[in-house]
Structures are given as structure tokens and as C-alpha cells.
Design a protein around this motif. Sequence first.
Motif, PDB file in Angstrom:
ATOM      1  N   THR A  98       0.643  27.209 -51.068  1.00 23.81           N
ATOM      2  CA  THR A  98       0.372  27.115 -49.635  1.00 23.81           C
ATOM      3  C   THR A  98       1.700  26.957 -48.922  1.00 23.81           C
ATOM      4  O   THR A  98       2.530  26.141 -49.332  1.00 23.81           O
ATOM      5  CB  THR A  98      -0.530  25.904 -49.321  1.00 23.81           C
ATOM      6  OG1 THR A  98      -1.830  26.172 -49.851  1.00 23.81           O
ATOM      7  CG2 THR A  98      -0.646  25.669 -47.822  1.00 23.81           C
ATOM      8  N   TYR A  99       1.901  27.759 -47.891  1.00 25.21           N
ATOM      9  CA  TYR A  99       3.191  27.746 -47.216  1.00 25.21           C
ATOM     10  C   TYR A  99       3.016  27.535 -45.717  1.00 25.21           C
ATOM     11  O   TYR A  99       2.219  28.210 -45.076  1.00 25.21           O
ATOM     12  CB  TYR A  99       3.935  29.069 -47.482  1.00 25.21           C
ATOM     13  CG  TYR A  99       5.343  29.031 -46.961  1.00 25.21           C
ATOM     14  CD1 TYR A  99       6.323  28.304 -47.626  1.00 25.21           C
ATOM     15  CD2 TYR A  99       5.700  29.686 -45.783  1.00 25.21           C
ATOM     16  CE1 TYR A  99       7.608  28.239 -47.142  1.00 25.21           C
ATOM     17  CE2 TYR A  99       6.988  29.623 -45.292  1.00 25.21           C
ATOM     18  CZ  TYR A  99       7.948  28.886 -45.986  1.00 25.21           C
ATOM     19  OH  TYR A  99       9.220  28.812 -45.498  1.00 25.21           O
ATOM     20  N   VAL A 100       3.758  26.579 -45.184  1.00 23.22           N
ATOM     21  CA  VAL A 100       3.671  26.242 -43.763  1.00 23.22           C
ATOM     22  C   VAL A 100       5.040  26.434 -43.128  1.00 23.22           C
ATOM     23  O   VAL A 100       6.037  25.926 -43.642  1.00 23.22           O
ATOM     24  CB  VAL A 100       3.261  24.758 -43.575  1.00 23.22           C
ATOM     25  CG1 VAL A 100       3.058  24.442 -42.099  1.00 23.22           C
ATOM     26  CG2 VAL A 100       2.018  24.431 -44.376  1.00 23.22           C
ATOM     27  N   ILE A 141      -4.125  16.292 -42.446  1.00 23.00           N
ATOM     28  CA  ILE A 141      -4.470  16.475 -43.866  1.00 23.00           C
ATOM     29  C   ILE A 141      -4.786  15.120 -44.504  1.00 23.00           C
ATOM     30  O   ILE A 141      -5.774  14.980 -45.238  1.00 23.00           O
ATOM     31  CB  ILE A 141      -3.333  17.191 -44.635  1.00 23.00           C
ATOM     32  CG1 ILE A 141      -3.166  18.619 -44.111  1.00 23.00           C
ATOM     33  CG2 ILE A 141      -3.635  17.234 -46.124  1.00 23.00           C
ATOM     34  CD1 ILE A 141      -1.984  19.366 -44.690  1.00 23.00           C
ATOM     35  N   ILE A 142      -3.949  14.104 -44.202  1.00 24.67           N
ATOM     36  CA  ILE A 142      -4.217  12.773 -44.771  1.00 24.67           C
ATOM     37  C   ILE A 142      -5.604  12.286 -44.321  1.00 24.67           C
ATOM     38  O   ILE A 142      -6.408  11.809 -45.126  1.00 24.67           O
ATOM     39  CB  ILE A 142      -3.138  11.749 -44.348  1.00 24.67           C
ATOM     40  CG1 ILE A 142      -1.775  12.156 -44.906  1.00 24.67           C
ATOM     41  CG2 ILE A 142      -3.495  10.344 -44.841  1.00 24.67           C
ATOM     42  CD1 ILE A 142      -0.638  11.222 -44.532  1.00 24.67           C
ATOM     43  N   ASN A 143      -5.880  12.462 -43.036  1.00 22.06           N
ATOM     44  CA  ASN A 143      -7.182  12.056 -42.498  1.00 22.06           C
ATOM     45  C   ASN A 143      -8.316  12.731 -43.267  1.00 22.06           C
ATOM     46  O   ASN A 143      -9.274  12.085 -43.691  1.00 22.06           O
ATOM     47  CB  ASN A 143      -7.223  12.425 -41.004  1.00 22.06           C
ATOM     48  CG  ASN A 143      -8.576  12.130 -40.374  1.00 22.06           C
ATOM     49  OD1 ASN A 143      -9.577  12.675 -40.795  1.00 22.06           O
ATOM     50  ND2 ASN A 143      -8.600  11.263 -39.355  1.00 22.06           N
ATOM     51  N   GLU A 144      -8.182  14.019 -43.471  1.00 21.86           N
ATOM     52  CA  GLU A 144      -9.230  14.787 -44.138  1.00 21.86           C
ATOM     53  C   GLU A 144      -9.347  14.395 -45.622  1.00 21.86           C
ATOM     54  O   GLU A 144     -10.445  14.307 -46.164  1.00 21.86           O
ATOM     55  CB  GLU A 144      -8.947  16.292 -43.982  1.00 21.86           C
ATOM     56  CG  GLU A 144     -10.046  17.219 -44.470  1.00 21.86           C
ATOM     57  CD  GLU A 144     -11.366  17.055 -43.733  1.00 21.86           C
ATOM     58  OE1 GLU A 144     -11.354  16.541 -42.585  1.00 21.86           O
ATOM     59  OE2 GLU A 144     -12.410  17.425 -44.305  1.00 21.86           O
ATOM     60  N   PHE A 203      -8.747  23.720 -47.189  1.00 18.73           N
ATOM     61  CA  PHE A 203      -7.568  23.393 -47.993  1.00 18.73           C
ATOM     62  C   PHE A 203      -7.796  22.084 -48.752  1.00 18.73           C
ATOM     63  O   PHE A 203      -7.542  21.997 -49.960  1.00 18.73           O
ATOM     64  CB  PHE A 203      -6.341  23.297 -47.067  1.00 18.73           C
ATOM     65  CG  PHE A 203      -5.136  22.662 -47.696  1.00 18.73           C
ATOM     66  CD1 PHE A 203      -4.420  23.329 -48.679  1.00 18.73           C
ATOM     67  CD2 PHE A 203      -4.696  21.402 -47.303  1.00 18.73           C
ATOM     68  CE1 PHE A 203      -3.298  22.754 -49.250  1.00 18.73           C
ATOM     69  CE2 PHE A 203      -3.582  20.816 -47.871  1.00 18.73           C
ATOM     70  CZ  PHE A 203      -2.878  21.485 -48.849  1.00 18.73           C
ATOM     71  N   VAL A 204      -8.296  21.083 -48.057  1.00 16.05           N
ATOM     72  CA  VAL A 204      -8.488  19.787 -48.713  1.00 16.05           C
ATOM     73  C   VAL A 204      -9.583  19.880 -49.772  1.00 16.05           C
ATOM     74  O   VAL A 204      -9.481  19.292 -50.849  1.00 16.05           O
ATOM     75  CB  VAL A 204      -8.783  18.682 -47.673  1.00 16.05           C
ATOM     76  CG1 VAL A 204      -9.145  17.362 -48.355  1.00 16.05           C
ATOM     77  CG2 VAL A 204      -7.579  18.479 -46.767  1.00 16.05           C
TER      78      VAL A 204
END
Lengths: 694, 157
Positions: free
Chosen positions: A182-184, A213-216, A264-265
Motif C-alpha cells: 500500500t502506497y500513500v 486508520i488507528i481509529n478504525e 484496508f483495515v
Amino acid sequence: MCTVRCPIRVEVEDNEVKWIEGNPYLLGGSLCARGGAGVALLNDCERPQSPMIRSGPRGSGKWEQVSWEKAIQYVAEKLEKIIARYGARSVVVSTRGGPWQDLFKAFTFALGSPNYTNHDSACGRNVHHASLSVYGLGRKGFDLDIRNTEHLVLFGRNILSSLGVAEVNQVMDMLDRGGRLTYVDVRQTLTGIKAHRFWLVRPGTDYALLLGIINEVLRQGAYDKEFVDRYTEGFEELAAFVEPYTAEWAARECGIRPAEIKKFVEEIATQRPRVIFHRGWMLARYRDSFYASRAIHILNVLMGNIEIPGGQIIAKGAADCGVQPPRSFTSRVKKPEEKRADGVGWKYRHFDAGVGLFHLFYEAMLTEDPYPIKALICYRHDPLTCFPDPEAQKEALERCELLVAIDTHYSEFAWWSDVILPESTYLERETPVALKKGAKPYLFLRQRAVEPRFNTRANWEIVSMLAERLGLTDFFPFRRIEEIWEWQLEPTGYRTEDFQEKGFIPLTDHPILYPRDQLEGKFKTPSGKIEFVSRKLESLDIPSFKAYQSPSRPPKGRYRLVFGRAPVHTHGHTINNPLLNELMPENTLWINQREAQKLGIEEGDLVDVIAETVKFTVKAHVTEFIHPEAVYTVHGFGREVPYQSRSYKVGLSDQKLMEGLLQHMDPVGGGLCLCEKFVTIRRSPQNPKRRVEL
Amino acid sequence: MNLRRYTLYHNARRCIGCHACEIHCKVNKNLPVGPILCEISCQPLKRVKNIPKTEFLFRSCYHCDDPLCVAACPTGAMKKREDGIVFVDETRCVGCMLCAGACPWHIPQYNPATGKAIKCDLCKDRIDRGLKPACVSKCTTKALELVELRPWGESPG
């Protein structure tokens, strides 16, 4: 050649280099273009060929070529005078980071100055400090086992362009094995084209995405509860902090589809713990890069990827292999107790005082607070290319009575300095023994492959000459490299001959992993645990989490200047290499297609890139795959050393456009905010469609 | 006709477009600025399933079974070996570059340092020593391979 320092093997015939390849045992012969082009550096006349002392004003290009005796005499006399008047603490020594900084660090301390520093505040300081705050281990405290991971997540870490041969092969092996990438980034890159998921985000919103992302991850329960319970501290605070930062919110803020973060998560939930969020290397970008970096470290911990194959493996040293480490030069000197002029360790107690922060010395030069700085010695470090706003830097350098550059090529700093002490290239010099920490630690050194082409010296020879002339032989009594190697190796039980077989000495034949249920005490934080809430930061009234602030949008007609790397150049010091210059002689300005249309710019047109007083004109690369708020260029070009005829005034220099950014620092991470400059773009009037001459 | 025995296989999935092969080739052949005997290129980025993608192409001499450059060479400098490698015999080359004109891809190039034509010869001197060509030996990601071809049904070795 380049600061990745991939291990190489060199074949020589009649003092000519015939073949350079990657170390067969470590790299299977593989080498990148920069490594291959070392021969061209060796034979290039456009590098310093003998010691030089300035004979005109700084930067005038008037030089006198002198003997080594005279150059060393000159430097030593000046240093003695400065030390007599202002004290030894007025001398600053800066080097490129890496395995051999020990030599110059020890030299600095032997002089009596605490002011040893390096380039890192324009590079990895945020990552380093963030890593220390979470694990108590620095940026290099982990080896990433990318080869065996299931999913590699890269935040602007253009891993295939900022090329290290071993690391790149790990990534390609991982992809061959079916691993996911995965690339951001704010634009598409060499790395992104290999990705399975690509998120083009609004510049400066990485932190928002990470919080989302952390939240999810917490919402889905997609984390290693057992690991978190056992080894971490501050999980409740983390959970409470990220609560408002939902995936939907983060997606809106970054400009991606909300469903993407959830998907993603869901994916990494099935792959953890073998998921790596790459910690990044150079993260001196935005005002919240430190907190973004902390969030990356925290995600890795939530994945539970510590000390497992396919995860982050704590870097092991000699002791883990039952071997005494080689001796270091710093063991021969006492660190001066004087406080550092950059304020690190006393004024800024949350920063690592090992190397401090280079750019803060400029402030000390200008204000003489806490005390005057009068001499700067830079070894293989080019602050004028590395740090923003060279003109502002030169103003501060005016206050110095002695500027010395030790380098293999003409850096912009060398050109501005008073004395150039030319170092032999890596093919012409030996280096002391160093230890490569990691899952499989090894000892390595560099041997001289050919005799120097010009009147240059190895780094240890230069230190030896300076030490002798300055009466510091207690610190550096060595005359021959063999003496150094023997002295260094003595406690290890190995001998110099042991390097013959492979070019390095492996200290283990298999990766060393600590048992995962016995990691107590491995994290050097105040609590001994992984700290989501950092005790050190909190004790200094610095919050462990920072509320997200949306980055400002550039005003109309202006764009956020971002920069990156190309696989054929390393920073600024390979641009003039004849072979690499042929592949990439100039950089371009990437601009979003729609924005270009508004400005009447087409692919290949010349564009003016304008800051306050600085302007460059380069070709435009028009693409839909860069965020409309950003323009991008490759760092290192726009050089202004006339002796470098191939690269002289070719292309665009990002750091020269970063006017006013020199003291623009992430206050908690210590890294500079190099992506916080807006520049004006316009189609250049120099776009002749008609020809008037015959 | 000497059928070619070797070919270069380029694994585009592994290639990262770092251009190291071009440099390794140039260094091995000691070439000045100008001729580049193998070349990495790519098409502009195109969206594939919402990801901007492209693949890298590698091109050097094809070592044709029936090479037009050999036929066009007036001095007999362009030759084909028994194993199919097409190469320039520098002692005979006069640098007229008719070979480049005859080649559909203009593969042979002019070497300003010698005043003669030069092209990929698969590092035949290295192959003869049991080694692989420079570009293959040192390819950053091991995306290039030297492949030995054999007629259908013939066993290896």
C-alpha cells in the motif's frame, strides 16, 4: 559513492578499477546505477584535486592550491587562535551520519568542544525522536523484515527510488511471494506503480490518515490485544484521543474514498502481525511530522509486529552474538561537560543530545547565545544543499572565522568555505572498522582498491594529521590503518585477515530474535514498556498526542513545493558525475494537469518557479498523478559551483526556494518543515514559438 | 545460419526502472558520454483499477538470426559468432555506421572515443569466461537473466 553505503567488491588491474559489484554474499552482485558509476567519480577531474585555501572573498571561487602540510598548518593555526579567544566550545563539527561518525565525534570532543552534530534535522530526526518516545529505541533500533511480511504500508517512503539495494530486493522478493503493498503519497512514484493500493492524498494530511486508520483499527478490534496488554502503556489514552478521528473524517480530510480505509483495515486485520508500516527515513516535512511518525510507530505496535519474522526486529549488536564490540574512538576521549550551543540537552531537553540539531547552531552564530560559534568543520556534509535557504545560512556563516570542508566533491559548502581538504573517494581510501547492527549483525570496513588519483587523503589520515599538529596524539596516536584496525578489533577476537573471505565478518549465521514472551527490559523507555503516552514528553509538559490541524491551502496561483529522490542520484552529490549526469542531467517541475491548464502550461514548457527573491526556470512535467495543491521536483539540482561544469546552474534547487524556512522546525520532533513552502508558478516568457534569426 | 543461443530475459514485474543496467554496461565497456547500449524505457502512467501504472521495457540488440547489419557492413567488421552473438570487430570497423542504417531499430551506435560502431555483444568476453553479461550480473533487483535457448526437443547441457 552514496550514503546508503551498499557493500561492494571491486576488481582492479594496474591501479585501474575494472569492475564494481555488490558484495556477492550480501547482495548477490547487485548494484544500482550510482554504485556502478563510482568509476566515473574516481576518474572525474571536476572534483577537488589538492587542498585549497581561499584567496578571495567567500564564494568568489578564488583559490590557492596548497600542500597538505600548509593546509593542515593553516587550519590548526586558525583553530588555535579561535580556541584561545573563544574557547574550544566555539568549534562545531558536523558530519554526514552513518557508521563512521565516531571518528569525527571523537575529534570534536578531543578538541574540547561538545558541539558535534550532523545533517539529521533535515532528514530523520522526527522519526528518531518519535521512535525514542514510543520504544526508547532510536530510528535504527529496528531491522524491518520486509521480505517475509504480508503487507508493507508506505507513507511517502519512495523505497524503490531512494534506493538501497538490499532493501529494494526485500521489497521485490516480498511482492514475488504475493505480499501486498500500500502506497500513500501526494504523487505517483516508482514505488507506487508496484502497489496494490495507492492513495493520492492532500499534502500535509498524513497525520489525519494515520489517526483515521488507528481509529478504525481500534473500532474493528484489529490489533494484537495480548501484545498491547503486556508490553504497552497508555492504551486507554490513545483510544480516547483517536475517538473523534473516524475513518470517514480522515478520508474526507485526505481526499480519498471513506470505504477505502475500512477495506484496508479489514485486510490488515487478517494479515497481522505480519504487517509493516514503514517507519520512514526522511520525515522533515510538516509541522506535525513528529506526531505522524509517532502514529506510524503506534500502528506497528498495534499490529504486534515486534520481534517476529515479517515484522520489526530489534537491531542486535555484538553482545547479542557473544562478541565484544570493536573499540570506538570516542572511548579514547571524555565528552566535554560544557552545554551544547544548539541548546539540545538543556534548553531543549526532549531532544537526543547525541548529535543535536545542526540548524540551531545558526541561531547561536547570529545571537552568540549561549556563546559565540566561530568555526565550522563539515565532513561529507553539505549544509547549503541539505538545509533550506542557503542565503540565510551564509548570513550566519559570516560570523564564523573558519569554515573547513572535507569532502570528495565540491559541495556548495566547500565552495563557500575557507579551506577544502579533499578526501579520497571510497575506492581510494580505507575506513576504520564499523559494526552493522541488525537481525544479523556483522563487522565491516573499507579497503583501498586503488591509489588516489589526485592529492587527496582518507578521512583517518586527515584526522591523524590534524591531531598531530594540534597535539591531540593521545586521542589519535595512529599512523597506519593497520594499527587502527588491530586496535579496534582486539576486544572482538577477530583479525584483519578475517575480512578477506567475504569482505565482512558475520557475527551470526542466522537472524537473532528475542523470545517474544521475554521482551521485558528491551524497550529503553522510562517505564520499560512501549509508551503510547510518553513519560519523558509528559514530564516536560509536551503532550504525547497532538490534536490534528488541517494544513493551510496554498493561495491562488501558488503551490506547495515538495521534493523527492530519483534512483540515479543521491542528494546533491552525484549530479555532476559524468555517467549519472548523462542519465539525468536536470530535474523538472511536476504539476497537476488541471492546474497546468489553468496556467496555460503544456508538457515540456518552460515554467518559472518563484519564491520571494529566488527564481528558477525549468521544464514542466504535466501529469494528472500529482495532487493539485503540490508541485514536485527532484532534490539536489540547481547547483552553483562553476568547477562542476555539467551541473552548474542546471535545473531547480528546492532548498534555495525555501526562503524563510531555516528555523521552521517541528518543535517537538526537531525536524525542519521542508514541505511548508508555497511557490508561484507561471509559464515562462522564454517559450519561443517563433524564430527570428536565420 | 547461426541461430542465437542466448537471449536476455527481462522480468518487468521485478524491474524498478533504476537504469543500473545502462550504467553497468557503459562502465564495463568503458564508454564515453553518448552511446548507451541497453535502454530502459516506459510508457506514460495509465490508470489500471484506479492505480496509475506503467511497466518498464528493456531493449538492447536482438542478435537477429539473419542480421541486416552484418549484411550491410562493407568491411566485414560486423560479425555473427557461432553462438549467434552479433558483434563489431573493432579492428575492421571504419565507423561508417551503415550498420545502424540497416538495422530496423538503429541498434548500433557511434562511439566518439574510438570513431567506430559499438553495440551490445552480450559481453561475449565474459560469456566465454563462464560469466554473465554486466547488465545481468549486477541488475539491482535481478530482473535481468541470461537465458540459453535450444532447439525444440534438445536436452540441456
